[in-house]
Design a protein around this motif. Sequence first.
Motif, short mmCIF file in Angstrom:
data_model
loop_
_atom_site.label_atom_id
_atom_site.label_comp_id
_atom_site.label_asym_id
_atom_site.label_seq_id
_atom_site.Cartn_x
_atom_site.Cartn_y
_atom_site.Cartn_z
N GLU A 13 0.81 -1.21 0.00
CA GLU A 13 0.00 0.00 0.00
C GLU A 13 0.85 1.27 0.00
OE1 GLU A 13 -3.38 0.43 -0.33
OE2 GLU A 13 -3.22 -1.69 -0.86
N TYR A 14 2.07 1.19 0.48
CA TYR A 14 2.92 2.36 0.48
C TYR A 14 3.30 2.76 -0.95
CZ TYR A 14 3.42 1.61 5.48
OH TYR A 14 3.17 1.46 6.83
N PHE A 15 3.20 1.84 -1.88
CA PHE A 15 3.58 2.10 -3.27
C PHE A 15 2.35 2.25 -4.16
CE2 PHE A 15 7.12 0.03 -1.23
CZ PHE A 15 8.19 0.82 -1.61
N SER A 16 1.18 2.48 -3.55
CA SER A 16 -0.06 2.68 -4.27
C SER A 16 -0.66 4.03 -3.91
CB SER A 16 -1.07 1.58 -3.95
OG SER A 16 -0.59 0.32 -4.33
N ALA A 17 -1.39 4.60 -4.83
CA ALA A 17 -2.08 5.86 -4.56
C ALA A 17 -3.38 5.90 -5.34
CB ALA A 17 -1.20 7.05 -4.93
N GLN A 18 -4.37 6.52 -4.72
CA GLN A 18 -5.69 6.67 -5.34
C GLN A 18 -5.99 8.16 -5.46
OE1 GLN A 18 -8.98 3.90 -4.18
NE2 GLN A 18 -9.94 5.76 -3.43
N VAL A 19 -6.25 8.62 -6.68
CA VAL A 19 -6.46 10.05 -6.92
C VAL A 19 -7.66 10.27 -7.83
CG1 VAL A 19 -4.01 10.62 -6.63
CG2 VAL A 19 -4.88 10.00 -8.89
N PRO A 20 -8.29 11.45 -7.75
CA PRO A 20 -9.39 11.76 -8.67
C PRO A 20 -8.88 11.86 -10.11
CG PRO A 20 -9.42 13.22 -6.76
CD PRO A 20 -8.11 12.50 -6.73
N LEU A 33 -1.78 10.22 -13.04
CA LEU A 33 -0.61 9.43 -12.65
C LEU A 33 0.50 10.31 -12.09
CD1 LEU A 33 -0.34 6.73 -15.48
CD2 LEU A 33 -0.97 6.39 -13.08
N VAL A 34 0.62 11.54 -12.58
CA VAL A 34 1.60 12.48 -12.03
C VAL A 34 1.31 12.72 -10.56
CG1 VAL A 34 2.45 14.85 -12.10
CG2 VAL A 34 2.10 13.59 -14.23
N GLN A 35 0.04 12.99 -10.24
CA GLN A 35 -0.33 13.23 -8.84
C GLN A 35 -0.17 11.97 -8.00
OE1 GLN A 35 -1.25 16.23 -7.25
NE2 GLN A 35 -0.79 14.85 -5.55
N ALA A 36 -0.54 10.82 -8.57
CA ALA A 36 -0.41 9.56 -7.84
C ALA A 36 1.04 9.27 -7.50
CB ALA A 36 -1.00 8.42 -8.66
N MET A 37 1.94 9.52 -8.44
CA MET A 37 3.35 9.25 -8.18
C MET A 37 3.90 10.22 -7.14
SD MET A 37 6.52 8.63 -10.74
CE MET A 37 8.04 7.96 -10.04
N ALA A 38 3.48 11.47 -7.19
CA ALA A 38 3.92 12.43 -6.17
C ALA A 38 3.49 11.95 -4.78
CB ALA A 38 3.34 13.81 -6.47
N ASN A 39 2.26 11.44 -4.69
CA ASN A 39 1.76 10.94 -3.41
C ASN A 39 2.58 9.76 -2.90
OD1 ASN A 39 -0.20 12.85 -3.77
ND2 ASN A 39 -1.91 11.43 -4.01
N VAL A 40 2.97 8.88 -3.82
CA VAL A 40 3.76 7.71 -3.42
C VAL A 40 5.16 8.12 -2.97
CG1 VAL A 40 4.92 5.65 -4.34
CG2 VAL A 40 2.48 6.00 -4.74
N LEU A 41 5.78 9.07 -3.67
CA LEU A 41 7.11 9.53 -3.28
C LEU A 41 7.08 10.13 -1.87
CD1 LEU A 41 8.38 11.20 -6.58
CD2 LEU A 41 9.04 8.98 -5.64
N ILE A 42 6.02 10.85 -1.55
CA ILE A 42 5.87 11.43 -0.22
C ILE A 42 5.68 10.33 0.82
CG2 ILE A 42 4.31 12.78 1.24
CD1 ILE A 42 3.84 14.60 -1.21
N LYS A 43 4.85 9.36 0.47
CA LYS A 43 4.52 8.28 1.40
C LYS A 43 5.74 7.40 1.71
CE LYS A 43 0.74 6.38 0.08
NZ LYS A 43 -0.32 5.46 -0.40
N VAL A 44 6.50 7.05 0.69
CA VAL A 44 7.63 6.14 0.86
C VAL A 44 8.81 6.84 1.53
CG1 VAL A 44 9.29 4.67 -0.34
CG2 VAL A 44 6.91 4.70 -1.07
N ALA A 63 5.67 9.26 -15.34
CA ALA A 63 5.14 8.39 -14.28
C ALA A 63 4.69 7.03 -14.80
CB ALA A 63 3.97 9.10 -13.59
N GLY A 64 4.22 6.97 -16.03
CA GLY A 64 3.72 5.71 -16.57
C GLY A 64 4.75 4.60 -16.58
N SER A 65 6.03 4.96 -16.69
CA SER A 65 7.09 3.94 -16.74
C SER A 65 7.35 3.32 -15.37
CB SER A 65 8.37 4.55 -17.29
OG SER A 65 8.88 5.53 -16.41
#
Length: 350
Positions: A13-20, A33-44, A63-65
Amino acid sequence: MLALTAPTWAGSEYFSAQVPVASQSTADRKTALVQAMANVLIKVSGSLDAPATELGMKAQANAGSYVQQFRYIQPTQTMREQGIALLLKADFDPGKVRQLLKESGQGVWPMNRPQALIWAIEDTPERGRQIITDPEHPLVKSLVARANERGLPVLLPLWDLDDQILLSEEHLWAQDEEAILAASTRYDVNTVLSARYSQTSAQQWYATWQFHHAGERRSYDYNTFDASELGAVGVDPLVAFLAERYAVQSASDENEHLQVMTLNGVSDYKDYDSALDYLAKQPLIQQVALVAVRDNQLVLHILLSASWAQLSDALALDRKIRLLNPPEDLQAEAMLGAPGRPAQFQWLGR
């Protein structure tokens, strides 16, 4: 005893993110995906600054890669009322995310994280002063939601008869440290956050938070007319404190070397097998090798990716292993783990 846990964390779950997301179009998916990746970087990492590094921004643009899989989710009715029509949940590659953080000079906060117990009380013109016992109360929900975003596991008290006896409204409002910690003992946590909210007749909120962890205490306050700000302001200082203490900073290859560790109290094969398996799974230990067995003691060579102090703090969270010879100063810590001064641990095996 069953307490209310929110959320229950799995490592993935630390490497997952749910965004609008506005729609299922390619353009909208890329934006989400840009926002989701930003959230994951903060979380991890545990750091709000992680997405703003040069490499972090480049990675978000691509982010897609980093995505292993994604799916669309229908929002709840409450979300729809807030104008959210669709959600995207993305799972990112843990190895790539860790490597990105390492290359950008950010730490990685291991998945074994302290769980924080939250006590809350409010005083409003409409309801007066009262302890917040409802997990669906907006002020508590905002704390839990922010903790979820930051990757901090939290626990809510039961507020059963035992809690009511142990912690009075007066003690919680006064943020009485002794009373709060005494009431928290039954939940077997080492991190406690108390929140006090006061609303004026003009609808302005005054909030004070206090957290305790491993014998340290911090207090801070804030006032605002916007109650939606209170979750982040209450949780972020606690996360920053914990991440600074436990996050693993990237070590250069030349600073990584084998260290000597002894583990006492290993009395039978079950202990032997459990202890080695436990150490091998620790994110702060890159390698572990058994060198010798002496009566009830194991002699090990280990390769650390953190300091002895960080390892000791991380192991203390599980209460399975305890450091017997903590260094008294920086010079002693620098020598710890050398062949003539092995780090001595006790296997508790709880």
